[in-house]
Motif scaffolding. Structure first.
Motif, short mmCIF file in Angstrom:
data_model
loop_
_atom_site.label_atom_id
_atom_site.label_comp_id
_atom_site.label_asym_id
_atom_site.label_seq_id
_atom_site.Cartn_x
_atom_site.Cartn_y
_atom_site.Cartn_z
N THR A 1 10.76 -25.20 39.64
CA THR A 1 11.56 -25.36 40.85
C THR A 1 10.66 -25.57 42.06
N MET A 2 11.15 -26.33 43.04
CA MET A 2 10.48 -26.48 44.32
C MET A 2 11.36 -25.90 45.41
N LEU A 3 10.77 -25.08 46.28
CA LEU A 3 11.47 -24.48 47.40
C LEU A 3 10.85 -24.98 48.70
N PHE A 4 11.69 -25.24 49.70
CA PHE A 4 11.17 -25.62 51.01
C PHE A 4 12.10 -25.07 52.09
N HIS A 5 11.73 -25.25 53.35
CA HIS A 5 12.43 -24.61 54.46
C HIS A 5 13.80 -25.24 54.70
N TYR A 6 14.82 -24.39 54.73
CA TYR A 6 16.16 -24.85 55.07
C TYR A 6 16.18 -25.38 56.51
N ASP A 7 15.48 -24.71 57.41
CA ASP A 7 15.49 -25.12 58.83
C ASP A 7 14.91 -26.52 58.98
N TYR A 8 13.90 -26.86 58.17
CA TYR A 8 13.33 -28.21 58.23
C TYR A 8 14.38 -29.25 57.82
N LEU A 9 15.10 -28.98 56.77
CA LEU A 9 16.16 -29.88 56.32
C LEU A 9 17.23 -30.02 57.39
N ASN A 10 17.70 -28.91 57.91
CA ASN A 10 18.80 -28.92 58.88
C ASN A 10 18.40 -29.65 60.16
N GLU A 11 17.21 -29.38 60.66
CA GLU A 11 16.77 -30.02 61.90
C GLU A 11 16.55 -31.52 61.72
N THR A 12 16.00 -31.91 60.58
CA THR A 12 15.75 -33.32 60.33
C THR A 12 17.04 -34.10 60.19
N VAL A 13 18.00 -33.52 59.47
CA VAL A 13 19.31 -34.17 59.32
C VAL A 13 19.99 -34.30 60.68
N ARG A 14 19.85 -33.30 61.52
CA ARG A 14 20.45 -33.35 62.85
C ARG A 14 19.90 -34.54 63.65
N LYS A 15 18.59 -34.77 63.54
CA LYS A 15 17.96 -35.86 64.28
C LYS A 15 18.30 -37.22 63.69
N ARG A 16 18.38 -37.30 62.36
CA ARG A 16 18.56 -38.61 61.72
C ARG A 16 19.99 -39.10 61.76
N THR A 17 20.91 -38.25 61.38
CA THR A 17 22.30 -38.70 61.22
C THR A 17 23.30 -37.91 62.04
N GLY A 18 23.02 -36.65 62.27
CA GLY A 18 23.98 -35.80 62.97
C GLY A 18 25.09 -35.30 62.08
N ARG A 19 25.11 -35.74 60.82
CA ARG A 19 26.11 -35.28 59.85
C ARG A 19 25.46 -34.27 58.90
N GLN A 20 26.29 -33.53 58.17
CA GLN A 20 25.84 -32.53 57.21
C GLN A 20 24.94 -31.47 57.87
N VAL A 21 25.20 -31.20 59.13
CA VAL A 21 24.41 -30.24 59.88
C VAL A 21 25.06 -28.86 59.82
N ASP A 22 24.22 -27.82 59.80
CA ASP A 22 24.69 -26.43 59.78
C ASP A 22 25.63 -26.16 58.60
N GLN A 23 25.25 -26.72 57.46
CA GLN A 23 26.01 -26.50 56.23
C GLN A 23 25.08 -25.95 55.16
N VAL A 24 25.62 -25.07 54.34
CA VAL A 24 24.84 -24.39 53.30
C VAL A 24 25.53 -24.57 51.96
N GLY A 25 24.72 -24.84 50.94
CA GLY A 25 25.30 -24.99 49.60
C GLY A 25 25.87 -23.68 49.09
N VAL A 26 25.03 -22.65 49.03
CA VAL A 26 25.48 -21.33 48.61
C VAL A 26 24.72 -20.27 49.42
N PHE A 27 25.32 -19.10 49.50
CA PHE A 27 24.64 -17.93 50.05
C PHE A 27 24.31 -16.99 48.90
#
Length: 384
Positions: free
Chosen positions: A181-207
């Motif tokens: 498995t590979m793990l990386f920062h959720y915040d990096y994903l969320n911030e990058t998506v916010r800048k690129r598309t503005g969609r799928q922001v502040d969403q989580v697959g599972v808690f």
């Protein structure tokens, strides 16, 4: 002792027949063990899952995410001690064939997974690097990843090419822990998506939820789901083990077919071995009649035939069992990490031994009865 010597010599009288029968038995026991190991590997993720962790997902389907705002509300449920985020990334490395699990997780994710062992210095480096990633040992061994390597991942759910820097390689607590498995920062994903598309922001697959008392997992699950009852995104909370078994259940028919094939192989070799023993018994009719004429009883004749069958079963089973672990290791290497946990369990070895013994017993019953029932006159009449 002389009985065992007689049985051994009888077994070696027709070396070609005995060798071929033993070879078939070895292959059958070996195939049975490998197929059972495949089934065990299929369930490895669920077996390693913990009942002390809960997974909260969208009640409709795992495909639909949950709002990030749910995190604080879940944290307030009595019995929840820790909560982490995890979102499936679903990218590919260089080639679509190089598929492996990638998760965007919160920084406290490893606090919920003590079975992942990571040096503290590497964890600190990972936290400092926005593009940092943690790689499981099995995954690192498969692709040759080293600390400091830059890994380009082509996104599918999240378009574009993403680059991650390996800042740590975590090991499993034991051999049963899957680290592919590979793990990386959720915040990096969320911030990058916010800048690129503005969609799928502040969403989580599972808690992922840590609970104070695993015995109260069912109550805590109900309480969490009650918080979001009649909301736009209702939740389903279950133990991590139940969550993993949900994926395995999708392939239950495949698992059932593999199990069925493993037992069919044993039944086939049982029939083959029974036929070989019956042929041997028929060829020795004169010998059995002679032994009876010399005073040996039906029980003795049944014993030497039955013993020959059991001895063949035990020898073939032992060879098959000894060959299973090294061949399992070769098979694991050949499939290239598709089955990260592929080791022969003690239960599988016990089942192999039991199957070999059953084959020997069943194959020898009818020939032993036939040998015991040989009539002296009819047997001696065949002389000449």
């Amino acid at each position: 002792m002389y009985v065992l010597k007689l049985i051994s010599r009888n077994l070696l009288r027709h070396k070609l027949r005995t060798s071929l029968t033993l070879l078939g038995l070895v292959i059958a026991v070996l195939a049975f063990g490998l197929l059972q190991t495949v089934v065990d590997a299929w369930y490895a993720g669920a077996a390693a899952a913990s009942n002390a962790r809960l997974v909260t997902r969208n009640a409709i389907s795992l495909v639909f995410p949950l709002p990030l705002s749910y995190e604080n509300r879940i944290r307030g449920v009595d019995g929840v001690t820790l909560i982490a985020r995890s979102s499936w990334f679903g990218g590919t490395y260089r080639d679509p064939k190089n598929f492996f699990a990638q998760f965007a997780v919160s920084d406290n994710y490893l606090d919920l997974y003590p079975e992942f062992v990571l040096p503290e210095a590497q964890r600190a480096d990972y936290r400092r690097d926005r593009k940092g990633a943690l790689i499981g040992r099995q995954l690192a061994d498969q692709f040759g990843f080293k600390i400091g390597d830059v890994i380009p991942i082509k996104g599918t759910i999240y378009p574009g090419t993403w680059e991650f820097v390996v800042r740590g390689i975590f090991d499993g607590r034991d051999a049963s822990t899957i680290t592919r498995t590979m793990l990386f920062h959720y915040d990096y994903l969320n911030e990058t998506v916010r800048k690129r598309t503005g969609r799928q922001v502040d969403q989580v697959g599972v808690f992922i939820l840590g609970v104070a008392d695993p015995d109260n997992a069912a109550t805590i699950s109900r309480n969490v789901d009650a918080v979001f009852h009649n909301s736009l995104a209702e939740t389903l909370t279950e133990t991590e083990q139940a969550f993993q078994l949900g994926f395995v259940a999708m392939s239950n028919q495949i698992i059932a077919a593999i199990r069925l094939v493993s037992y069919v192989v044993i039944v086939i070799i049982m029939a083959v071995m029974a036929n070989a023993m019956a042929m041997s018994a028929r060829e020795r009719t004169v010998e059995y009649a002679t032994l009876k004429a010399l005073g040996f009883g039906p029980g003795f004749l049944a014993l030497i035939v039955f013993g020959e069958s059991i001895l063949m079963g035990l020898v073939g089973g032992a060879i098959g069992m000894l060959a299973t672990p090294p061949l399992a290791a070769i098979f694991k290497q050949a499939v290239g990490g598709v089955l990260p946990v592929f080791s022969v369990s003690r239960e599988t070895m016990q089942m192999q031994a039991l199957c070999a013994l059953v084959v020997g017993v069943v194959a020898g019953i009818v020939p032993a009865i036939q040998a015991a029932r040989v009539r002296i006159v009819e047997g001696l009449r065949a002389i000449g």
